[in-house]
Design a protein around this motif. Structure first.
Motif, PDB file in Angstrom:
ATOM      1  N   UNK A 106       0.834  -1.214   0.000  1.00 11.46           N
ATOM      2  CA  UNK A 106       0.000   0.000   0.000  1.00 11.46           C
ATOM      3  C   UNK A 106       0.865   1.260   0.000  1.00 11.46           C
ATOM      4  N   UNK A 107       1.912   1.262   0.851  1.00 10.24           N
ATOM      5  CA  UNK A 107       2.779   2.436   0.948  1.00 10.24           C
ATOM      6  C   UNK A 107       3.486   2.695  -0.373  1.00 10.24           C
ATOM      7  N   UNK A 108       3.908   1.619  -1.058  1.00  9.44           N
ATOM      8  CA  UNK A 108       4.579   1.780  -2.345  1.00  9.44           C
ATOM      9  C   UNK A 108       3.660   2.436  -3.360  1.00  9.44           C
ATOM     10  N   UNK A 109       2.391   2.061  -3.332  1.00 11.09           N
ATOM     11  CA  UNK A 109       1.438   2.650  -4.275  1.00 11.09           C
ATOM     12  C   UNK A 109       1.141   4.098  -3.916  1.00 11.09           C
ATOM     13  N   UNK A 110       0.988   4.402  -2.642  1.00 12.49           N
ATOM     14  CA  UNK A 110       0.592   5.741  -2.201  1.00 12.49           C
ATOM     15  C   UNK A 110       1.578   6.816  -2.635  1.00 12.49           C
ATOM     16  N   UNK A 111       2.847   6.464  -2.739  1.00 10.95           N
ATOM     17  CA  UNK A 111       3.820   7.481  -3.144  1.00 10.95           C
ATOM     18  C   UNK A 111       3.636   7.890  -4.601  1.00 10.95           C
ATOM     19  N   UNK A 112       2.873   7.105  -5.358  1.00 12.06           N
ATOM     20  CA  UNK A 112       2.606   7.419  -6.760  1.00 12.06           C
ATOM     21  C   UNK A 112       1.193   7.951  -6.988  1.00 12.06           C
ATOM     22  N   UNK A 113       0.356   7.940  -5.965  1.00 13.59           N
ATOM     23  CA  UNK A 113      -1.059   8.260  -6.152  1.00 13.59           C
ATOM     24  C   UNK A 113      -1.283   9.663  -6.720  1.00 13.59           C
ATOM     25  N   UNK A 114      -0.618  10.667  -6.156  1.00 12.66           N
ATOM     26  CA  UNK A 114      -0.844  12.044  -6.604  1.00 12.66           C
ATOM     27  C   UNK A 114      -0.484  12.198  -8.083  1.00 12.66           C
ATOM     28  N   UNK A 115       0.635  11.612  -8.509  1.00 12.27           N
ATOM     29  CA  UNK A 115       1.025  11.717  -9.909  1.00 12.27           C
ATOM     30  C   UNK A 115       0.043  10.970 -10.812  1.00 12.27           C
ATOM     31  N   UNK A 116      -0.412   9.811 -10.368  1.00  9.80           N
ATOM     32  CA  UNK A 116      -1.378   9.046 -11.162  1.00  9.80           C
ATOM     33  C   UNK A 116      -2.681   9.820 -11.331  1.00  9.80           C
ATOM     34  N   UNK A 117      -3.139  10.460 -10.269  1.00  9.02           N
ATOM     35  CA  UNK A 117      -4.360  11.264 -10.372  1.00  9.02           C
ATOM     36  C   UNK A 117      -4.138  12.425 -11.338  1.00  9.02           C
ATOM     37  N   UNK A 118      -2.965  13.051 -11.264  1.00 13.46           N
ATOM     38  CA  UNK A 118      -2.669  14.178 -12.155  1.00 13.46           C
ATOM     39  C   UNK A 118      -2.727  13.750 -13.617  1.00 13.46           C
ATOM     40  N   UNK A 119      -2.182  12.576 -13.923  1.00 10.69           N
ATOM     41  CA  UNK A 119      -2.231  12.059 -15.289  1.00 10.69           C
ATOM     42  C   UNK A 119      -3.673  11.761 -15.685  1.00 10.69           C
ATOM     43  N   UNK A 120      -4.390  11.058 -14.817  1.00  9.21           N
ATOM     44  CA  UNK A 120      -5.759  10.634 -15.133  1.00  9.21           C
ATOM     45  C   UNK A 120      -6.689  11.823 -15.324  1.00  9.21           C
ATOM     46  N   UNK A 121      -6.552  12.842 -14.502  1.00 10.77           N
ATOM     47  CA  UNK A 121      -7.436  14.012 -14.635  1.00 10.77           C
ATOM     48  C   UNK A 121      -7.202  14.711 -15.963  1.00 10.77           C
ATOM     49  N   UNK A 122      -5.975  14.845 -16.372  1.00 18.79           N
ATOM     50  CA  UNK A 122      -5.680  15.500 -17.645  1.00 18.79           C
ATOM     51  C   UNK A 122      -6.162  14.664 -18.837  1.00 18.79           C
ATOM     52  N   UNK A 123      -6.172  13.361 -18.670  1.00 19.50           N
ATOM     53  CA  UNK A 123      -6.658  12.490 -19.740  1.00 19.50           C
ATOM     54  C   UNK A 123      -8.181  12.473 -19.815  1.00 19.50           C
ATOM     55  N   UNK A 124      -8.849  12.552 -18.669  1.00 14.21           N
ATOM     56  CA  UNK A 124     -10.292  12.356 -18.631  1.00 14.21           C
ATOM     57  C   UNK A 124     -11.102  13.638 -18.465  1.00 14.21           C
TER      58      UNK A 124
END
Length: 287
Positions: free
Chosen positions: A1-19
Motif C-alpha cells: 500500500x505504501x509503495x502505491x501511495x507514493x505514486x497516487x498524486x502523480x497518477x491522479x494528475x495524469x488521469x485528470x488530464x486524460x479524462x
C-alpha cells in the motif's frame, strides 16, 4: 500500500488530464491500485512505469465510452472543475495543462492522441517511454504527437496576463456583474465572447452557448440577482482564479473566465451538481 501511495498524486494528475473529470480520475486510480494489489509485485522492476501504463490504458477505455455518453449530454459539456490552490503536488509549471482551456482543447483529439500529447507535454515523457506505455512504436507515437500538436496549436493561446492580472480582472468582473453595471461589464468582454453553462440537464442552464458582447452581458445579468444565503468567493480552480458561489453553504456554481489580451473571451459556468461534488468536498476540507 505504501509503495502505491507514493505514486497516487502523480497518477491522479495524469488521469485528470486524460479524462477531464476528477471523479473518473479517482476511479481510474482506484482500479489501478486493485491491479497493483493483485499483481506479483516482486516481478515489477519499475513500479512508476508499470502503474502509468496500467492507468493510461484504463483511461483510454474510459475515454472511448465517455465520448459515446457525451453525444446524448444535455447542453454544453465542460470539464469537471478541480480546486488546485491546495494541491502542492502539482507544480506551478504544470498548471497550464490543467486549465479549462487546455482540457477543452484535448477534447478535439482521439484518445491515443490525447494520451501521447498529455504524457509528452505535461509530464515530459520521452517518445520511447510513451511507446512502452501504449504498446506502440516510437515512430507511431511521434506521428500521433505531431498530429495532436497541429490540432491544438491554432487555438492554444499564450496569455499576456499573469496570475495577479487574472485575479484583478476576475475581481473586477465580479463587482461589475454583481452590481448590474452593464457598461462596465460590456467593457470587460471581448467582442466575440462566448458564455457557456454546463447544467447537464440537472440544473437550469442555457442549453446553447451565448455569443457576442451584448447578448452575453444581458445573459450574465443573472449574477446580479439577490439570493438568500448566497456566499461568493474567489479561489484557484484549474490553476487559475475562479468564482465559487455557495447557497447556504452548498456549492452551486463554479465560474471560470478565459482572458486574452486583458478581455474575457470565454465565460464558463459549471452548475451540474455531479461535476461540483469533488470541488465541494475540497471546499469543505479547506474551510
Amino acid at each position: 500500500m505504501a509503495d502505491f501511495e507514493q505514486h497516487r498524486a502523480r497518477l491522479f494528475a495524469v488521469a485528470y488530464r486524460l479524462l477531464g473529470s476528477a471523479a473518473e480520475a479517482e476511479d481510474a486510480v482506484q482500479d489501478t491500485y486493485l491491479r497493483w494489489h493483485a499483481a506479483v509485485q516482486d516481478e515489477i522492476r519499475e513500479p512508476a512505469a508499470w502503474l502509468t501504463k496500467v492507468l493510461t490504458n484504463l483511461c483510454l477505455t474510459r475515454l472511448t465510452s465517455a465520448r459515446a455518453r457525451r453525444e446524448s449530454y444535455v447542453g454544453p459539456w465542460l470539464p469537471e472543475p478541480l480546486l488546485t490552490a491546495y494541491t502542492p503536488a502539482d507544480p506551478l509549471e504544470m498548471r497550464e495543462s490543467v486549465s479549462m482551456a487546455f482540457l477543452l482543447l484535448m477534447e478535439r483529439l482521439t484518445p491515443a492522441e490525447r494520451a501521447v500529447f498529455v504524457l509528452r507535454e505535461a509530464f515530459e515523457y520521452s517518445h520511447r517511454e510513451i511507446a512502452d506505455v501504449l504498446d506502440l512504436t516510437e515512430a507511431n507515437c511521434q506521428q500521433l504527437y505531431h498530429r495532436a500538436k497541429q490540432r491544438v496549436a491554432q487555438d492554444r493561446h499564450r496569455y499576456d496576463a499573469d496570475g495577479t492580472e487574472k485575479l484583478r480582472i476576475t475581481k473586477n468582473f465580479l463587482v461589475a456583474a454583481r452590481s448590474g453595471n452593464m457598461a462596465a461589464l460590456e467593457g470587460m468582454l471581448a467582442e466575440n465572447v462566448v458564455a457557456w453553462a454546463d447544467g447537464g440537464g440537472k440544473r437550469q442552464a442555457a442549453r446553447k452557448p451565448i455569443r457576442g458582447r451584448q447578448r452575453a452581458a444581458v445573459y450574465l445579468g443573472w449574477l446580479a440577482g439577490d439570493v438568500n444565503g448566497l456566499e461568493i468567493r474567489i479561489d484557484e480552480v484549474n490553476g487559475e482564479p475562479a468564482i465559487l458561489a455557495l447557497i447556504h453553504g452548498e456549492l452551486s456554481v463554479v465560474i471560470n473566465l478565459q482572458i486574452v489580451d486583458g478581455l474575457i473571451t470565454d465565460f464558463r459556468a459549471v452548475v451540474n451538481p455531479d461535476k461540483l461534488a469533488h470541488v465541494a468536498g475540497q471546499v469543505t476540507q479547506t474551510t
